[in-house]
Design an enzyme around this catalytic site. Structure first.
Site, PDB file in Angstrom:
ATOM      1  CE  LYS A 100      -7.565  -5.353  11.203  1.00 36.74           C
ATOM      2  NZ  LYS A 100      -6.194  -4.341  11.137  1.00 36.74           N
TER       3      LYS A 100
ATOM      4  CE  LYS B 128      -5.518   5.511   5.239  1.00 33.06           C
ATOM      5  NZ  LYS B 128      -5.900   4.123   4.733  1.00 33.06           N
TER       6      LYS B 128
ATOM      7  CB  THR C  74      -7.201  -4.766   6.978  1.00 31.27           C
ATOM      8  OG1 THR C  74      -6.231  -3.666   7.429  1.00 31.27           O
ATOM      9  CG2 THR C  74      -6.606  -5.497   5.597  1.00 31.27           C
TER      10      THR C  74
ATOM     11  CG  HIS D 102       0.267  -3.472  -0.247  1.00 30.13           C
ATOM     12  ND1 HIS D 102      -0.358  -4.156   0.609  1.00 30.13           N
ATOM     13  CD2 HIS D 102       1.373  -4.421   0.000  1.00 30.13           C
ATOM     14  CE1 HIS D 102       0.038  -5.420   0.934  1.00 30.13           C
ATOM     15  NE2 HIS D 102       1.311  -5.334   0.452  1.00 30.13           N
TER      16      HIS D 102
ATOM     17  CE  LYS E 249     -10.625   4.649   7.812  1.00 33.83           C
ATOM     18  NZ  LYS E 249     -10.737   3.276   6.905  1.00 33.83           N
ATOM     19  NE  ARG E 250      -0.406   7.179   9.767  1.00 38.20           N
ATOM     20  CZ  ARG E 250       0.987   7.157   9.865  1.00 38.20           C
ATOM     21  NH1 ARG E 250       1.508   5.977  10.522  1.00 38.20           N
ATOM     22  NH2 ARG E 250       1.762   8.045   9.442  1.00 38.20           N
TER      23      ARG E 250
HETATM   24  C1  MIF Z   1      -3.387   0.239   1.625  1.00 41.03           C
HETATM   25  O1  MIF Z   1      -3.405   1.862   1.872  1.00 41.03           O
HETATM   26  C2  MIF Z   1      -4.696  -0.373   2.386  1.00 41.03           C
HETATM   27  O2  MIF Z   1      -5.585   0.045   1.512  1.00 41.03           O
HETATM   28  C3  MIF Z   1      -4.182  -1.786   2.275  1.00 41.03           C
HETATM   29  C4  MIF Z   1      -2.016  -0.051   2.332  1.00 41.03           C
HETATM   30  O3  MIF Z   1      -5.455  -2.578   3.024  1.00 41.03           O
HETATM   31  C5  MIF Z   1      -2.991  -2.256   3.132  1.00 41.03           C
HETATM   32  C6  MIF Z   1      -2.581  -3.661   3.026  1.00 41.03           C
HETATM   33  O4  MIF Z   1      -2.840  -4.044   1.663  1.00 41.03           O
HETATM   34  O5  MIF Z   1      -1.832  -1.552   2.500  1.00 41.03           O
HETATM   35  N1  MIF Z   1       1.252   1.990   2.595  1.00 41.03           N
HETATM   36  C7  MIF Z   1       0.017   1.360   2.787  1.00 41.03           C
HETATM   37  S1  MIF Z   1      -0.579   0.489   1.474  1.00 41.03           S
HETATM   38  N2  MIF Z   1      -0.422   1.355   3.781  1.00 41.03           N
HETATM   39  C8  MIF Z   1      -1.846   0.623   3.630  1.00 41.03           C
HETATM   40  O6  MIF Z   1      -2.480   0.340   4.520  1.00 41.03           O
END
Ligand code: MIF
Length: 833
Positions: A676, A570, A672, A373, A564-565
């Site tokens: 949304k 980001k 993701t 990921h 988002k985080r």
């Molecule tokens: C990725 O940063 C994000 O881009 C991805 C990550 O959409 C998501 C699901 O595949 O996984 N530790 C992580 S990896 N947190 C995320 O959101």
């Protein structure tokens, strides 16, 4: 009988069934209020109402759950086990009702009790058992597996404390614990009889028996018990209810007894507490490894319990014949967090079931598949060999053996290349040797996938290039998706109803059907209805913002959201730089731009991530100055909403016009949230990163705002030698903005507070904010221009929804299933018992 007569009779039967359902719902809620909770309508609180309603919903779920599990059993179906350290489930009540198809019935009944489902919903705690996108993806996948009738099981940890609550105090993030289980959890069923021992520490005694067979015994280990808690996962209107099994740590019974025998009661109790701490709290880092001993123990704890449970289930059918194991079992590793499962399955098969190495290895590699990921180096898990060997001595031996056999293969495949052995080794050599979990995961799996087309290419071309050259056919892409049930039907009922009025309701299970909305973009009355829905959602969010932050915003303004985080890659900072430069423009001339704008931020920073926390403080400080400056005539407002999570996302996303997806190209694996927003009719401003590229392909370039360097250009610029100061010196508005930050314009009481931010940009700018700055600013002016023409904007909003079909997690799961898991779907019929 004529058609219309038939219809009439059908409606009449439907109504009878519905009224019967309403009666039994009412009876059950009353029963739970009076019998389970011993309350009456005078003493019942909101929480009692919520609990009684939830327990009633649970009855519907349980009945279907039993049927489903029975059907899987009878069919001896192949199962997919989704192993994840995070499941970011959010709330369950509304989602369960939507999926059971009982929302309206419950809504009616609950009103008879003098309340509403929305009011009851407010009482529920989010199950925040995850950090961000990775955990939410796991939750969306469970919904899709159930909706598609696939025998899918989630396995994870029942953290007593999920992701922390975030408060904003004096502009700073403050973390407080999340006591989500304080009032009980009506959605889980504890299974105290389902207990597995999990070992840690100790040593390995090796011996050879009379037949010359080698044996390993794990001795003097300390033991923890894993106890199961089950959570129902209903599919959408198909009677399937799958299972999410979460493990809680319990001390062993011998342990409990030992304090009687040894008389040291206090010590025993405190040891018990320490043992049970294992499942106490989720590590609050997203995309950042921490390397803590307790975290490695969490990973092994849930993996070991899960594999014991999987093997127990398999043996019910096939006893000691493991030859069918990979035909009946697929295990998906959600990132490397559960990758120790590869060594654990080897251990269980070799030491436990007495299979040979080769038999065990063939089974293991056919069973596991691994999803990567992230490409961020600081997120790739590495464990010191010393720590690993101390906690899991037998696994360390097994990993060394896997590595030595693997490196032999590498040497055969690349005979003239000695560097490659060092690069590919599972063990990173050096003073402090490390186990590289991604290498273990790749070697032990038959499939390795990235989560968007770009990300999967990066994996093949750079991150895991050597592995790709070794095994090209192992590597594949599975672009992420989101469940349209939670992320449109449940969170945006007005838009969902409008869509259904136009094209029918098939889109809920077949999201590509949203394409049929395209012609409605030429229908003026439809455009008006669409606008009205969005405006009402924005009004609702404005009320929330007024309550939560005391800031009055204009619902007609452009709602520009980045939620988002908090992470430097980001680039929330780039958004803030834009806000400040826009402020400077407005200061000179409040009429300089075409649309009023409200910039909305939400997101948690890892508690130890100082730069991310300082960025939050900068956002709130800039908001303070800008929101209160009369000169700009209310043309720009900035809002930082505290405690961003699933529930807040469900409020913000339906109300947004503009979705900020502005990571440096090549850093965000997929995203993701981007999906949304598009599904709820927001337009994206974004870089060519992650799934943004695929959103662009689906919605068309006229309906999205793309800016900045692409990932190849990012690489080139970095290789050439990037000097942020060049941009600072040549772009006036950038220089002014940075100078305001560093000179204390936003922190008059502490002039140097934001210097570290300005300096990190001026001297490093790891994520190339300055390089993308001009392009971003220019694109934002284009956004305002287009937003000022309501009709054009609304059309584009419709095209975004119409182009979102690809981003259903049903499509993602269908691809995983077709290429990796190969399960058959199992239909569940209700009928008589
Ligand atoms: C990725 O940063 C994000 O881009 C991805 C990550 O959409 C998501 C699901 O595949 O996984 N530790 C992580 S990896 N947190 C995320 O959101």
């Amino acid at each position: 009988m004529s058609n219309s007569q038939g219809e009439l009779i059908k409606t009449e039967i439907d109504n009878k069934v519905k009224s019967k359902t309403r009666n039994s719902i009412k009876k059950s809620i009353l029963n739970h209020l009076t019998q389970t909770l011993a309350k009456d309508k005078f003493s019942a609180t909101k929480l009692d109402m919520y609990t009684s309603v939830a327990l009633t919903v649970r009855e519907y779920l349980s009945e279907r759950w039993s049927k489903t599990q029975r059907a899987y059993h009878d069919k001896q179906a192949k199962r997919i086990y989704y192993l994840s350290l995070e499941f970011l489930m959010g709330k369950s009540l509304i989602n369960s009702l939507v999926n059971l198809g009982l929302y309206d019935e419950f809504d009616d009944v609950v009103k008879e009790f003098g309340t509403t489902l929305q009011e009851i919903d407010a009482t529920e705690f989010d199950a925040g058992l995850g950090n961000g996108g990775l955990g939410r993806l796991a939750a969306c996948f469970l919904d899709s597996m159930a909706t598609m009738g696939l025998p899918g099981y989630g396995y994870g940890i029942r953290y007593e404390y999920g992701i922390f609550f975030q408060k904003i105090v004096n502009g700073y993030q403050i973390e407080t614990p999340d006591p989500w289980l304080r009032y009980g959890n009506p959605w889980e069923i504890p299974r105290p009889e389902l207990l597995y021992p999990v070992k840690f520490y100790g040593y390995i005694a090796e011996s050879t028996d009379a037949e010359g067979k080698h044996h390993c015994e794990w001795k003097d280990a300390s033991e923890v018990m894993a106890m199961a808690h089950d959570i129902s996962i209903p599919g959408y209107k198909n009677n399937t209810v799958n299972n999410l099994r979460l493990w809680a740590a319990k001390s062993t019974r011998e342990f409990d007894l030992s304090y009687f025998n040894h008389g040291n009661y206090e010590q025993a109790v405190s040891d018990k507490v320490i043992t049970e701490n294992l499942s106490k709290v989720l590590y609050p880092n997203d995309n950042m490894r921490q390397g803590k001993e307790l975290r490695l123990k969490q990973e092994y704890f849930f993996v070991s319990a899960t594999l014991q449970d999987i093997i127990r289930r398999y043996k019910k059918y096939y006893a000691k014949d493991f030859s069918l194991f990979p035909d009946k079992t697929a295990i998906q590793l959600n990132d490397t967090h559960p990758a120790v499962a590869i060594a654990e399955l080897m251990r269980l098969l070799i030491d436990g079931e007495k299979l040979t190495w080769d038999e065990s290895w063939a089974i293991t590699t056919k069973t596991f598949a691994y999803t990567n990921h992230t490409v961020l180096p600081e997120a790739l898990e590495k464990w010191s060999v010393e720590l690993f060997a101390k906690i899991l001595p037998r696994h360390m031996q097994i990993i060394y053996e896997i590595n030595s056999r693997f490196l032999n293969e590498v040497a055969k495949k690349f005979p003239k290349n000695s560097d490659i052995l060092g690069r590919m080794s599972i063990i990173e050599e050096g003073e402090d040797k490390k186990v590289q979990m991604a290498h273990l995961a790749i070697v032990g799996s038959h499939s390795v996938n990235g989560v968007s087309a770009l990300h999967s290419d990066i994996i093949k071309d750079s991150l895991f290039k050597d592995f790709y050259l070794m095994w090209p056919s192992k590597f594949n892409n599975k672009t992420n998706g989101i469940t349209p049930r939670r992320w449109l039907v449940a969170c945006n009922p007005a838009l969902s109803n409008l869509i259904t009025e136009a094209i029918g309701d098939k889109w809920v299970k077949d999201l590509y059907k949203l394409k049929e909305l395209t012609p409605f973009a030429n229908d003026n009355s439809f455009l008006e209805k669409w606008e009205k829905v969005k405006l009402e959602n924005k009004q609702r969010l404005s009320e929330y913002i007024l309550k939560a932050n005391g800031i009055k915003i204009d619902p007609e303004s452009l709602f520009d959201c980045q939620i988002k985080r908090l992470h430097e890659y980001k680039r929330q900072l780039l958004n803030i730089l834009h806000a400040i430069s826009l402020y400077n423009i407005l200061k000179e001339n409040p009429k300089a731009i075409q649309s009023k704008r409200t910039i909305i931020f939400g997101g948690k920073a890892a508690p130890g991530y100082h730069m991310a926390k300082l960025i939050i403080k900068l956002a709130t400080s800039a908001a303070n100055v800008i929101n209160n400056d009369k000169d700009i005539d209310g043309m720009l407002k900035i809002v930082f909403l505290a405690n961003y999570g699933v529930s807040l996302a469900e409020k913000i996303i339906p109300a947004s016009n503009l979705s900020e997806q502005i990571s440096t190209a090549g850093t965000e694996a997929s995203g993701t949230g981007n999906m949304k927003f598009a599904l709820n009719g927001a337009l994206t401003i974004g870089t060519l990163d992650g799934a943004n590229i695929e959103i662009l392909e689906e919605v068309g370039e006229e309906n999205i705002f793309i800016f900045g360097l692409n990932s190849a250009e990012v690489d080139q610029l970095r290789n050439k030698g990037y000097n942020p100061a060049d941009y600072y010196n040549s772009i006036d508005s950038l220089k002014k903005t940075i100078d305001m930050i560093s000179s204390g314009f936003f922190s008059p009481d502490e002039k140097t507070l934001f210097e570290p931010i300005a300096n990190s940009l001026l001297y490093h700018d790891r994520y190339l904010l300055f390089a993308d700055y001009e392009s971003y600013i220019k694109t934002q002016r284009q956004v305002e221009k287009e937003f000022s023409d309501k009709k054009i904007w609304t059309k584009k909003s419709i095209f975004n929804v119409a182009g979102s079909g690809k981003f259903s997690s049903d499509r993602t799961i269908a691809e995983y299933n077709k290429n990796i898991w190969r399960l058959k779907s199992v239909p569940i019929k209700m009928g008589r018992k």
